[in-house]
Design a protein around this motif. Sequence first.
Motif, PDB file in Angstrom:
ATOM      1  N   THR A 105       0.817  -1.223   0.000  1.00 26.20           N
ATOM      2  CA  THR A 105       0.000   0.000   0.000  1.00 26.20           C
ATOM      3  C   THR A 105       0.847   1.268   0.000  1.00 26.20           C
ATOM      4  N   GLU A 106       2.072   1.170   0.492  1.00 25.19           N
ATOM      5  CA  GLU A 106       2.890   2.383   0.606  1.00 25.19           C
ATOM      6  C   GLU A 106       4.375   2.012   0.633  1.00 25.19           C
ATOM      7  N   VAL A 107       5.180   2.828  -0.023  1.00 29.57           N
ATOM      8  CA  VAL A 107       6.641   2.736   0.076  1.00 29.57           C
ATOM      9  C   VAL A 107       7.101   4.052   0.674  1.00 29.57           C
ATOM     10  N   ARG A 108       7.492   4.004   1.931  1.00 26.93           N
ATOM     11  CA  ARG A 108       7.792   5.220   2.693  1.00 26.93           C
ATOM     12  C   ARG A 108       9.300   5.394   2.846  1.00 26.93           C
ATOM     13  N   LEU A 109       9.773   6.598   2.575  1.00 29.76           N
ATOM     14  CA  LEU A 109      11.176   6.956   2.778  1.00 29.76           C
ATOM     15  C   LEU A 109      11.271   7.884   3.971  1.00 29.76           C
ATOM     16  N   ARG A 110      11.974   7.447   5.026  1.00 29.74           N
ATOM     17  CA  ARG A 110      12.117   8.246   6.240  1.00 29.74           C
ATOM     18  C   ARG A 110      13.514   8.866   6.287  1.00 29.74           C
ATOM     19  N   GLN A 111      13.563  10.185   6.285  1.00 27.95           N
ATOM     20  CA  GLN A 111      14.835  10.899   6.452  1.00 27.95           C
ATOM     21  C   GLN A 111      15.038  11.148   7.950  1.00 27.95           C
ATOM     22  N   LEU A 112      16.102  10.594   8.505  1.00 29.07           N
ATOM     23  CA  LEU A 112      16.347  10.677   9.932  1.00 29.07           C
ATOM     24  C   LEU A 112      17.606  11.484  10.228  1.00 29.07           C
ATOM     25  N   HIS A 113      17.514  12.344  11.245  1.00 27.85           N
ATOM     26  CA  HIS A 113      18.646  13.127  11.722  1.00 27.85           C
ATOM     27  C   HIS A 113      18.986  12.654  13.138  1.00 27.85           C
ATOM     28  N   GLY A 114      20.271  12.511  13.411  1.00 26.04           N
ATOM     29  CA  GLY A 114      20.681  12.125  14.749  1.00 26.04           C
ATOM     30  C   GLY A 114      22.150  12.395  14.966  1.00 26.04           C
ATOM     31  N   THR A 115      22.615  12.170  16.188  1.00 29.61           N
ATOM     32  CA  THR A 115      24.003  12.441  16.556  1.00 29.61           C
ATOM     33  C   THR A 115      24.614  11.216  17.207  1.00 29.61           C
ATOM     34  N   LEU A 116      25.691  10.739  16.620  1.00 29.38           N
ATOM     35  CA  LEU A 116      26.455   9.634  17.179  1.00 29.38           C
ATOM     36  C   LEU A 116      27.504  10.196  18.130  1.00 29.38           C
ATOM     37  N   PRO A 117      27.455   9.860  19.426  1.00 33.35           N
ATOM     38  CA  PRO A 117      28.483  10.360  20.352  1.00 33.35           C
ATOM     39  C   PRO A 117      29.863   9.839  19.964  1.00 33.35           C
ATOM     40  N   THR A 118      30.847  10.720  19.990  1.00 31.94           N
ATOM     41  CA  THR A 118      32.214  10.326  19.653  1.00 31.94           C
ATOM     42  C   THR A 118      33.196  10.945  20.642  1.00 31.94           C
ATOM     43  N   LYS A 119      34.292  10.258  20.846  1.00 32.07           N
ATOM     44  CA  LYS A 119      35.422  10.806  21.597  1.00 32.07           C
ATOM     45  C   LYS A 119      36.470  11.242  20.574  1.00 32.07           C
ATOM     46  N   GLY A 120      36.503  12.536  20.308  1.00 32.56           N
ATOM     47  CA  GLY A 120      37.348  13.012  19.219  1.00 32.56           C
ATOM     48  C   GLY A 120      36.674  12.742  17.883  1.00 32.56           C
ATOM     49  N   ASP A 121      37.439  12.830  16.817  1.00 30.60           N
ATOM     50  CA  ASP A 121      36.893  12.629  15.481  1.00 30.60           C
ATOM     51  C   ASP A 121      36.615  11.153  15.226  1.00 30.60           C
ATOM     52  N   LEU A 122      35.447  10.856  14.650  1.00 32.74           N
ATOM     53  CA  LEU A 122      35.138   9.478  14.283  1.00 32.74           C
ATOM     54  C   LEU A 122      36.132   8.969  13.241  1.00 32.74           C
ATOM     55  N   TRP A 123      36.309   9.746  12.161  1.00 34.75           N
ATOM     56  CA  TRP A 123      37.225   9.354  11.087  1.00 34.75           C
ATOM     57  C   TRP A 123      38.590   9.986  11.342  1.00 34.75           C
ATOM     58  N   GLU A 124      39.624   9.162  11.445  1.00 39.73           N
ATOM     59  CA  GLU A 124      40.975   9.657  11.714  1.00 39.73           C
ATOM     60  C   GLU A 124      41.747   9.929  10.422  1.00 39.73           C
ATOM     61  N   GLU A 125      41.707   8.985   9.503  1.00 41.65           N
ATOM     62  CA  GLU A 125      42.365   9.150   8.203  1.00 41.65           C
ATOM     63  C   GLU A 125      41.533   8.457   7.151  1.00 41.65           C
ATOM     64  N   ARG A 126      41.616   8.938   5.945  1.00 38.47           N
ATOM     65  CA  ARG A 126      40.880   8.283   4.873  1.00 38.47           C
ATOM     66  C   ARG A 126      41.795   7.350   4.097  1.00 38.47           C
ATOM     67  N   LEU A 127      41.179   6.518   3.291  1.00 39.29           N
ATOM     68  CA  LEU A 127      41.904   5.560   2.485  1.00 39.29           C
ATOM     69  C   LEU A 127      42.283   6.168   1.140  1.00 39.29           C
ATOM     70  N   VAL A 128      43.191   5.496   0.425  1.00 40.85           N
ATOM     71  CA  VAL A 128      43.520   5.913  -0.932  1.00 40.85           C
ATOM     72  C   VAL A 128      42.304   5.704  -1.821  1.00 40.85           C
ATOM     73  N   ARG A 129      42.116   6.602  -2.810  1.00 41.21           N
ATOM     74  CA  ARG A 129      40.963   6.526  -3.709  1.00 41.21           C
ATOM     75  C   ARG A 129      41.418   6.661  -5.155  1.00 41.21           C
ATOM     76  N   PRO A 130      40.599   6.161  -6.105  1.00 43.73           N
ATOM     77  CA  PRO A 130      40.998   6.259  -7.517  1.00 43.73           C
ATOM     78  C   PRO A 130      41.251   7.691  -7.975  1.00 43.73           C
ATOM     79  N   ILE A 131      40.499   8.655  -7.418  1.00 42.98           N
ATOM     80  CA  ILE A 131      40.636  10.044  -7.858  1.00 42.98           C
ATOM     81  C   ILE A 131      41.920  10.686  -7.351  1.00 42.98           C
ATOM     82  N   ASP A 132      42.672   9.961  -6.525  1.00 43.16           N
ATOM     83  CA  ASP A 132      43.923  10.505  -5.989  1.00 43.16           C
ATOM     84  C   ASP A 132      45.014  10.662  -7.036  1.00 43.16           C
ATOM     85  N   VAL A 133      44.758  10.240  -8.266  1.00 49.07           N
ATOM     86  CA  VAL A 133      45.724  10.540  -9.320  1.00 49.07           C
ATOM     87  C   VAL A 133      45.813  12.045  -9.559  1.00 49.07           C
TER      88      VAL A 133
END
Length: 397
Positions: free
Chosen positions: A4-32
């Motif tokens: 009867t329905e296909v519902r898309l729910r946009q959710l906002h929230g905050t994940l508690p972190t100690k310092g930055d969640l992401w420390e370093e990123r990985l190599v990517r194809p666009i890094d050329v």
Amino acid sequence: MQITEVRLRQLHGTLPTKGDLWEERLVRPIDVYPEYRDRNDHEGGVQTPDGFKIVTYFVEIHTDDGVSGLAGPIPEGVAFIIAKQLRRFLVGQDPIAGEKLWDQMHRGMVHGRQGDAMLAISAIDCALWDLRGKWMQQPVYRLIGGPTQTKIPAYASMLGFAVLDAGKVRDRAIEYKEKGYRAQKWFFRHGPMSGYEGLKKNVELVRTLREAVGEDYDLMFDCWQAMDVGYVVELADRIQEFKPRWLEECVMPDRIDSYTKLRDRIRIPLSGAEHEYTRWGFKRFLDTGALDVIQPDIYWCGGLSETLKIAAYATANDVITIPHGHSTFATAHFSATQSPIHTPYQEYLVKWNAVHQHFLVDPLDVVDGFIEVPERPGLAMKIDETKIEQEAIVLPA
């Protein structure tokens, strides 16, 4: 029973972190390109002093029988495709007829055989499996032939952890081994355009990890499509002595000839095809013998229905299938139906799981190195309404 329905729910929230969640990123194809190579940008949300701010989407499929199915999280672009293009294939249809609905979505989206459109089909497929499991009051793994195992060995996927600080690398490797993880996968930060200096840092990462965890422990390394044949041959020659379990996604997935060249020139096993789609895309890898391990993502490659077909063909070629770890719940149900020799591990993306499962009641975690398959009906996901700070419903045009 009808949808009867296909519902898309946009959710906002905050994940508690100690310092930055992401420390370093990985190599990517666009890094050329140098203007991208030194960016330390990340995905999944925005880091703030109050925590990691997340905006994401979940899809719910509702029926006139009162049974519903849930899938997600999915990014905005994928939610948009469901809202604007896929709803028309679903409303009024029988949600139990999953093969028919998949085929109609696939045939109807003639320009969507890959990429975000296939991610959208994948999410719908997983939500339909969740719905069918709830309708039958059975966990999904029982509907698709399981269990072959009720606890699945997990490997820690260390995306987002620092890789350039040898001390941090050593400490984290020891920490996650002591937590019981049966193996670990780490991500290179440098590719061909970083020259020999970057190559040496990649080798140092491997050396540091092997010294930290000892000999009898699997270590895997992800190149994330960002290298080429010559570079990988040189890298493999320098790290062969440290006995990696595999090198992952060495080149971009359409470069199958490059994978076959690497199979002929290096002794380290190869994994990949995380960014490939459908049984037809994986058939190319399997027919050419390009990989030792295939890694379809259940939320990307076409859903649980398609992953089962891909894995069946892989077993006929005696190739291991370990899905990419976007969805721990869907993957656990899949893994519980496979022969343990063909699916020996489940990937657990440590940081991404914190993001992807933030809005869920009872996140599926690793305990003493294993993921226990949920026994609740469906895929066993449920939204934790208390974690929603703001919500919007995406409506069709």
